[in-house]
Design a protein around this motif. Structure first.
Motif, PDB file in Angstrom:
ATOM      1  N   LEU A  83      53.620  35.972   9.206  1.00 38.69           N
ATOM      2  CA  LEU A  83      54.346  37.166   9.637  1.00 38.69           C
ATOM      3  C   LEU A  83      55.342  37.597   8.564  1.00 38.69           C
ATOM      4  N   TYR A  84      56.074  36.637   8.015  1.00 40.80           N
ATOM      5  CA  TYR A  84      57.041  36.919   6.957  1.00 40.80           C
ATOM      6  C   TYR A  84      56.365  37.588   5.768  1.00 40.80           C
ATOM      7  N   GLU A  85      55.121  37.189   5.479  1.00 44.00           N
ATOM      8  CA  GLU A  85      54.355  37.763   4.378  1.00 44.00           C
ATOM      9  C   GLU A  85      54.189  39.273   4.528  1.00 44.00           C
ATOM     10  N   GLN A  86      54.136  39.741   5.762  1.00 45.33           N
ATOM     11  CA  GLN A  86      53.861  41.152   6.028  1.00 45.33           C
ATOM     12  C   GLN A  86      55.134  42.000   6.139  1.00 45.33           C
ATOM     13  N   MET A  87      56.302  41.366   6.040  1.00 45.45           N
ATOM     14  CA  MET A  87      57.560  42.096   6.204  1.00 45.45           C
ATOM     15  C   MET A  87      57.968  42.822   4.932  1.00 45.45           C
ATOM     16  N   PRO A  88      58.474  44.032   5.036  1.00 47.18           N
ATOM     17  CA  PRO A  88      59.111  44.663   3.874  1.00 47.18           C
ATOM     18  C   PRO A  88      60.380  43.903   3.518  1.00 47.18           C
ATOM     19  N   GLN A  89      60.761  43.925   2.250  1.00 45.54           N
ATOM     20  CA  GLN A  89      61.912  43.152   1.810  1.00 45.54           C
ATOM     21  C   GLN A  89      63.191  43.550   2.549  1.00 45.54           C
ATOM     22  N   GLN A  90      63.321  44.816   2.878  1.00 46.38           N
ATOM     23  CA  GLN A  90      64.507  45.280   3.599  1.00 46.38           C
ATOM     24  C   GLN A  90      64.661  44.541   4.925  1.00 46.38           C
TER      25      GLN A  90
END
Length: 528
Positions: free
Chosen positions: A326-333
């Motif tokens: 899931l973290y992989e798919q998050m935008p950096q913001q």
């Protein structure tokens, strides 16, 4: 979401820090780039279990909308045959068929599916991968050990942005180590120290322990000295943590962020070894039979990891490879946001009577905590956001439910002491006393000054909630003069009528908890 994400052998960018953004800034959970993460399905095909998780809610600190695990034992017997366990293969395929159907019903979009040690090492692993795609339509990404380590480390970062230390992830057929520092995943190593493989190793305990020692020494040579925090990821580690809780009679049964010292781990491993009845211990610690069967081998590995790396302390993480996907798919913001505050903001938006009043309440009561450190201010913000989310509960049970919300909910970025502090503050939002409640023994996990501060925070929220105006209104100002022991209230004109008898009584109660006298300005019937 628009499509599945292929795991990459790249490191995440450095985080800017959890304190960089105000929790009362612009919300992110309704932003288009984040809204796609509101319901995300991932599948982890491991050597021992196959699990599907569907995340939902506040994307930075998601709730588990669906979570199902099947103990398939794909890696059982691979040391002798080199192939996936035939029975486990059938069970895994049936589970994946069910998961594909459920994903369509839940509207998750394409599932992101990874397979780890058993499938990547088995002679028939590629054949199984093709069969899964043909039978279910699921694309199974078979990842190597270093990628597995990276994703597990990212799962830890989901709960602890900016965390540092060593992530140790144990599965059925492998164990990975990854260093993290300031939100970045560093060096990673993999091994075959999975309890399924160790259980089948010829030569008995002596040969097994020699192999474990040699392997951990080799991993140490590649990683270098790692004496910070050790994060434990994986079902076998969680089972050992449950046994540690049982041995210590620990009152808060929340595994995530459970802390141990090296000495405590050694005591628990000795306790496990000396136990004459593993079945009775398994039942007392609430560990499944399938998991307990692997605990003795996993314990031997943990003993060596702790002995060699000598961590400062040890933290159990319920977040691992699935959360890492899931973290992989998050935008950096979104990665840079505080998971606790984001979850509380989402909960307020969803459940409070006046979403946005948490900000008004926070601004009103924060002058009482002028000397609070940033980590305490963060909990005050969280409490204000959650102060009204349980309003639907029966009044007789509202305080208890508030405590449960803080201490047992799936909230990231909280250690156990912080959970209890937040729970006590919310309990005092609805009750003046913790005496004779079922939480009295749990509250003893923090010291008296912290319990007193939580009570003051709760009473401040209890009073501030009486000055209920529109979400952007100003009820007035509070000032506490600790040297004079005076609590001053200056009411805004629009709040005069709200300062009735009950509000006055609650203000007096707040002053009493501070050991202060009161000075009310701007009211027709001031307290003195």
């Amino acid at each position: 979401m628009s499509g599945a994400v292929t795991p990459k052998n790249t490191q995440p960018r450095a985080a800017t820090g959890v304190g960089a953004l105000s929790p009362f800034g612009r919300s992110l959970f309704d932003k288009p780039s984040v809204r796609d993460l509101r319901r995300v399905g991932v599948v982890d095909v491991g050597s021992n279990s196959v699990r599907m998780v569907v995340f939902d809610g506040a994307a930075r600190s998601p709730a588990y909308f669906f979570n199902e695990k099947i103990m398939c034992g794909l890696g059982a017997g691979m040391s002798e045959t080199g192939c996936l366990n035939p029975e486990g293969r059938v069970r895994a395929l049936n589970a994946l068929r069910r998961f594909a159907y459920l994903a369509r019903a839940m509207d998750t979009g394409p599932l992101t599916c990874v397979a780890t040690a058993a499938v990547r090492e088995a002679i028939d692993g590629d054949d199984f991968r093709r069969e899964v795609e043909a039978e279910t339509g699921l694309v199974l990404w078979v990842i190597d050990g270093r990628e597995e380590a990276r994703l597990s480390a990212q799962g830890v970062l989901l709960g602890w942005p900016g965390a540092y230390g060593l992530v140790c992830d144990i599965g059925g057929s492998s164990m990975e180590l990854a260093e993290i520092n300031g939100g970045v995943v560093g060096r990673r190593v993999t091994s075959q120290l999975g309890p399924l493989k160790l259980r089948d190793m010829p030569g008995g305990r002596k040969a097994r322990r020699a192999y474990i020692a040699k392997t951990v020494e080799a991993m140490t040579a590649e990683l270098g000295e790692q004496r910070n925090r050790l994060f434990l990821v994986g079902g076998s580690w969680r089972a050992i943590a449950r046994i540690d809780m049982e041995r210590r009679a620990y009152p808060l049964h929340v595994l995530h962020e459970y802390r141990m010292r090296a000495a405590s781990v050694r005591d628990t491993l000795a306790y496990l070894q000396a136990s004459g009845d593993l079945e009775a211990l398994r039942q007392r610690a609430n560990v499944s039979s399938a998991r307990m069967s692997l605990v003795p081998q996993a314990a031997e590995v943990l003993r060596e990891v702790v002995r060699i790396f000598k961590p400062y302390d040890i933290a159990v993480s319920s977040y691992g490879i699935r959360e890492g996907m899931l973290y992989e798919q998050m935008p950096q913001q979104l990665r840079d946001r505080d998971p606790l505050i984001e979850a509380c903001r989402f909960t307020e938006h969803k459940d409070a009577r006046v979403p946005g009043f948490g900000k008004v309440l926070y601004n009103f009561i924060i002058p009482l905590f002028k000397t609070a450190k940033p980590e305490r201010v963060r909990l005050i913000k969280a409490a204000c956001l959650l102060h009204d989310v349980n309003w639907r509960a029966h009044p007789d049970y509202r305080a208890d439910i508030c405590f449960d919300t803080a201490t047992r909910a799936n909230l990231g970025g909280l250690n156990h002491g912080e959970r209890i502090f937040l729970g006590l503050a919310l309990l005092h939002r609805y009750s003046n006393s913790t005496g004779h409640t079922r939480f009295e023994h749990v509250s003893r996990l923090i010291d008296e000054p912290q319990r007193r501060e939580a009570e003051i925070l709760g009473r401040a929220m209890r009073f501030g909630a009486m000055l209920w105006l529109q979400r952007d209104a100003e009820p007035g100002t509070l000032h506490f003069y600790p040297k004079k022991k005076v609590l001053e209230l200056r009411l805004a004109p629009e709040a005069h009528a709200l300062f009735g008898e009950v509000a006055q009584a609650r203000f007096a109660s707040l002053a009493s908890s501070l050991g202060a006298t009161t000075d009310v300005k701007g009211a027709s019937d001031p307290l003195s």
